[in-house]
Design a protein around this motif. Sequence first.
Motif, PDB file in Angstrom:
ATOM      1  N   ILE A  79      47.608  25.636  58.178  1.00  0.00           N
ATOM      2  CA  ILE A  79      46.778  26.185  57.077  1.00  0.00           C
ATOM      3  C   ILE A  79      45.887  27.558  57.273  1.00  0.00           C
ATOM      4  CG2 ILE A  79      45.936  23.558  56.416  1.00  0.00           C
ATOM      5  CD1 ILE A  79      43.503  23.957  58.079  1.00  0.00           C
ATOM      6  N   TYR A  80      45.823  28.061  56.320  1.00  0.00           N
ATOM      7  CA  TYR A  80      45.071  29.426  56.369  1.00  0.00           C
ATOM      8  C   TYR A  80      43.652  29.352  55.902  1.00  0.00           C
ATOM      9  CZ  TYR A  80      50.086  30.537  57.279  1.00  0.00           C
ATOM     10  OH  TYR A  80      51.234  30.684  57.643  1.00  0.00           O
ATOM     11  N   LEU A  81      42.724  30.054  56.690  1.00  0.00           N
ATOM     12  CA  LEU A  81      41.533  30.205  56.223  1.00  0.00           C
ATOM     13  C   LEU A  81      40.959  31.539  56.490  1.00  0.00           C
ATOM     14  CD1 LEU A  81      40.330  26.954  58.213  1.00  0.00           C
ATOM     15  CD2 LEU A  81      40.531  27.076  55.824  1.00  0.00           C
ATOM     16  N   LEU A  82      40.086  32.039  55.569  1.00  0.00           N
ATOM     17  CA  LEU A  82      39.569  33.187  55.503  1.00  0.00           C
ATOM     18  C   LEU A  82      38.418  33.476  56.653  1.00  0.00           C
ATOM     19  CD1 LEU A  82      39.032  33.713  51.701  1.00  0.00           C
ATOM     20  CD2 LEU A  82      40.486  34.856  53.085  1.00  0.00           C
ATOM     21  N   THR A  83      38.328  34.269  57.423  1.00  0.00           N
ATOM     22  CA  THR A  83      37.513  34.739  58.515  1.00  0.00           C
ATOM     23  C   THR A  83      36.088  35.175  57.820  1.00  0.00           C
ATOM     24  OG1 THR A  83      38.559  36.830  58.969  1.00  0.00           O
ATOM     25  CG2 THR A  83      39.104  35.054  60.312  1.00  0.00           C
ATOM     26  N   GLU A  84      35.257  35.504  58.587  1.00  0.00           N
ATOM     27  CA  GLU A  84      34.210  36.102  57.951  1.00  0.00           C
ATOM     28  C   GLU A  84      34.446  37.407  57.502  1.00  0.00           C
ATOM     29  OE1 GLU A  84      30.615  36.359  56.431  1.00  0.00           O
ATOM     30  OE2 GLU A  84      31.176  34.793  57.273  1.00  0.00           O
ATOM     31  N   LYS A  85      35.391  38.392  58.110  1.00  0.00           N
ATOM     32  CA  LYS A  85      35.780  39.475  57.554  1.00  0.00           C
ATOM     33  C   LYS A  85      36.288  39.240  56.182  1.00  0.00           C
ATOM     34  CE  LYS A  85      37.757  42.082  60.756  1.00  0.00           C
ATOM     35  NZ  LYS A  85      38.685  42.882  61.725  1.00  0.00           N
ATOM     36  N   GLY A  86      37.323  38.267  56.227  1.00  0.00           N
ATOM     37  CA  GLY A  86      37.909  38.029  54.777  1.00  0.00           C
ATOM     38  C   GLY A  86      37.146  37.533  53.713  1.00  0.00           C
ATOM     39  N   ILE A  87      35.884  36.836  54.033  1.00  0.00           N
ATOM     40  CA  ILE A  87      35.116  36.495  53.206  1.00  0.00           C
ATOM     41  C   ILE A  87      34.164  37.607  52.628  1.00  0.00           C
ATOM     42  CG2 ILE A  87      32.877  35.045  52.858  1.00  0.00           C
ATOM     43  CD1 ILE A  87      34.335  32.980  54.879  1.00  0.00           C
ATOM     44  N   ARG A  88      34.023  38.507  53.591  1.00  0.00           N
ATOM     45  CA  ARG A  88      33.190  39.837  52.914  1.00  0.00           C
ATOM     46  C   ARG A  88      33.963  40.643  52.028  1.00  0.00           C
ATOM     47  NH1 ARG A  88      31.391  39.982  58.797  1.00  0.00           N
ATOM     48  NH2 ARG A  88      32.964  41.860  59.146  1.00  0.00           N
ATOM     49  N   LEU A  89      35.298  40.253  51.819  1.00  0.00           N
ATOM     50  CA  LEU A  89      35.879  40.841  50.426  1.00  0.00           C
ATOM     51  C   LEU A  89      35.607  40.444  49.079  1.00  0.00           C
ATOM     52  CD1 LEU A  89      39.490  41.004  52.065  1.00  0.00           C
ATOM     53  CD2 LEU A  89      38.055  43.085  51.328  1.00  0.00           C
ATOM     54  N   THR A  90      34.628  39.253  49.007  1.00  0.00           N
ATOM     55  CA  THR A  90      34.340  38.756  47.779  1.00  0.00           C
ATOM     56  C   THR A  90      33.784  39.816  47.062  1.00  0.00           C
ATOM     57  OG1 THR A  90      33.754  36.712  48.997  1.00  0.00           O
ATOM     58  CG2 THR A  90      32.773  36.977  46.837  1.00  0.00           C
ATOM     59  N   PRO A  91      32.898  40.769  47.212  1.00  0.00           N
ATOM     60  CA  PRO A  91      32.248  41.569  46.276  1.00  0.00           C
ATOM     61  C   PRO A  91      33.524  42.613  45.715  1.00  0.00           C
ATOM     62  CG  PRO A  91      31.108  41.951  48.272  1.00  0.00           C
ATOM     63  CD  PRO A  91      31.948  40.834  48.546  1.00  0.00           C
ATOM     64  N   ILE A  92      34.477  42.780  46.344  1.00  0.00           N
ATOM     65  CA  ILE A  92      35.598  43.415  46.046  1.00  0.00           C
ATOM     66  C   ILE A  92      36.433  42.655  44.926  1.00  0.00           C
ATOM     67  CG2 ILE A  92      37.911  44.623  46.417  1.00  0.00           C
ATOM     68  CD1 ILE A  92      36.433  45.546  49.105  1.00  0.00           C
ATOM     69  N   ILE A  93      36.706  41.387  45.139  1.00  0.00           N
ATOM     70  CA  ILE A  93      37.385  40.145  44.349  1.00  0.00           C
ATOM     71  C   ILE A  93      36.510  40.549  42.984  1.00  0.00           C
ATOM     72  CG2 ILE A  93      37.959  38.092  43.999  1.00  0.00           C
ATOM     73  CD1 ILE A  93      39.930  39.377  46.168  1.00  0.00           C
ATOM     74  N   ILE A  94      35.252  40.192  43.130  1.00  0.00           N
ATOM     75  CA  ILE A  94      34.568  40.119  41.956  1.00  0.00           C
ATOM     76  C   ILE A  94      34.399  41.295  41.059  1.00  0.00           C
ATOM     77  CG2 ILE A  94      32.104  39.628  40.893  1.00  0.00           C
ATOM     78  CD1 ILE A  94      33.683  37.135  42.222  1.00  0.00           C
ATOM     79  N   GLU A  95      34.491  42.332  41.880  1.00  0.00           N
ATOM     80  CA  GLU A  95      34.472  43.687  41.029  1.00  0.00           C
ATOM     81  C   GLU A  95      35.775  43.971  40.284  1.00  0.00           C
ATOM     82  OE1 GLU A  95      32.531  46.067  40.192  1.00  0.00           O
ATOM     83  OE2 GLU A  95      30.468  45.433  41.252  1.00  0.00           O
ATOM     84  N   PHE A  96      36.887  43.474  40.955  1.00  0.00           N
ATOM     85  CA  PHE A  96      38.132  43.584  40.303  1.00  0.00           C
ATOM     86  C   PHE A  96      38.123  42.619  39.145  1.00  0.00           C
ATOM     87  CE2 PHE A  96      40.210  46.034  43.666  1.00  0.00           C
ATOM     88  CZ  PHE A  96      41.049  46.518  43.222  1.00  0.00           C
ATOM     89  N   SER A  97      37.641  41.481  39.188  1.00  0.00           N
ATOM     90  CA  SER A  97      37.630  40.454  38.159  1.00  0.00           C
ATOM     91  C   SER A  97      36.830  41.326  36.916  1.00  0.00           C
ATOM     92  CB  SER A  97      37.058  39.180  38.669  1.00  0.00           C
ATOM     93  OG  SER A  97      38.015  38.627  39.445  1.00  0.00           O
ATOM     94  N   LEU A  98      35.698  41.728  37.288  1.00  0.00           N
ATOM     95  CA  LEU A  98      34.715  42.250  36.088  1.00  0.00           C
ATOM     96  C   LEU A  98      35.626  43.540  35.669  1.00  0.00           C
ATOM     97  CD1 LEU A  98      31.476  42.086  38.095  1.00  0.00           C
ATOM     98  CD2 LEU A  98      32.063  40.707  35.955  1.00  0.00           C
ATOM     99  N   TRP A  99      36.133  44.301  36.354  1.00  0.00           N
ATOM    100  CA  TRP A  99      36.820  45.717  35.726  1.00  0.00           C
ATOM    101  C   TRP A  99      37.980  45.041  34.866  1.00  0.00           C
ATOM    102  CZ3 TRP A  99      41.380  48.085  35.330  1.00  0.00           C
ATOM    103  CH2 TRP A  99      41.471  49.166  35.016  1.00  0.00           C
TER     104      TRP A  99
END
Length: 139
Positions: A79-99
Amino acid sequence: MKKEFRSGCPISSTLDIVGDKWSLLIIRDMLIKHKKTFKEISDSDESIAPSILSARLKLLESFKLISKTKIPENKKENIYLLTEKGIRLTPIIIEFSLWGDTNMREFNEIKNIEGLNLDKSYVIKTVEDRYNSMLLNFQ
C-alpha cells in the motif's frame, strides 16, 4: 535512484519530481480518492500504464512524498500512503483543479467537482483533514 535536477530553481526542482504527466494525478488519487494500492491507482480514468505507474511510485517514494508498506491482512500487497511532504501538495492539487475548472471547460467536458466553489482555504483544509483521518483509521 539518482536525484538529478536541472537547476537550483525551486520551481524547476519541483517540476523535476511532480511536473510530468502522471505524478500529480497519482497524488490526486491518493489524496482525494484515498487510493492506496497499485491496482486502485492503475484503475484511474486516465489509464496509466503499469510500467509508468511503477516508475512514478518509485520516484515519489525516493523523494519521500509517499511511503510504501504492506497491508496488515495481506503481507503480499503493497500500500502507498502520502507522507506529510506529499500531503503538503494539497494546495497545488486544488489550484490545478480550480484553474482547470475555470479555463478548460471550453475545450473539454470537465466533471463538476463538489465543493470547488467554496473558500479555497476551507477546501484545502478539508481535503487534508479527510486524508489524515483516513490515515488514522487505517493504522
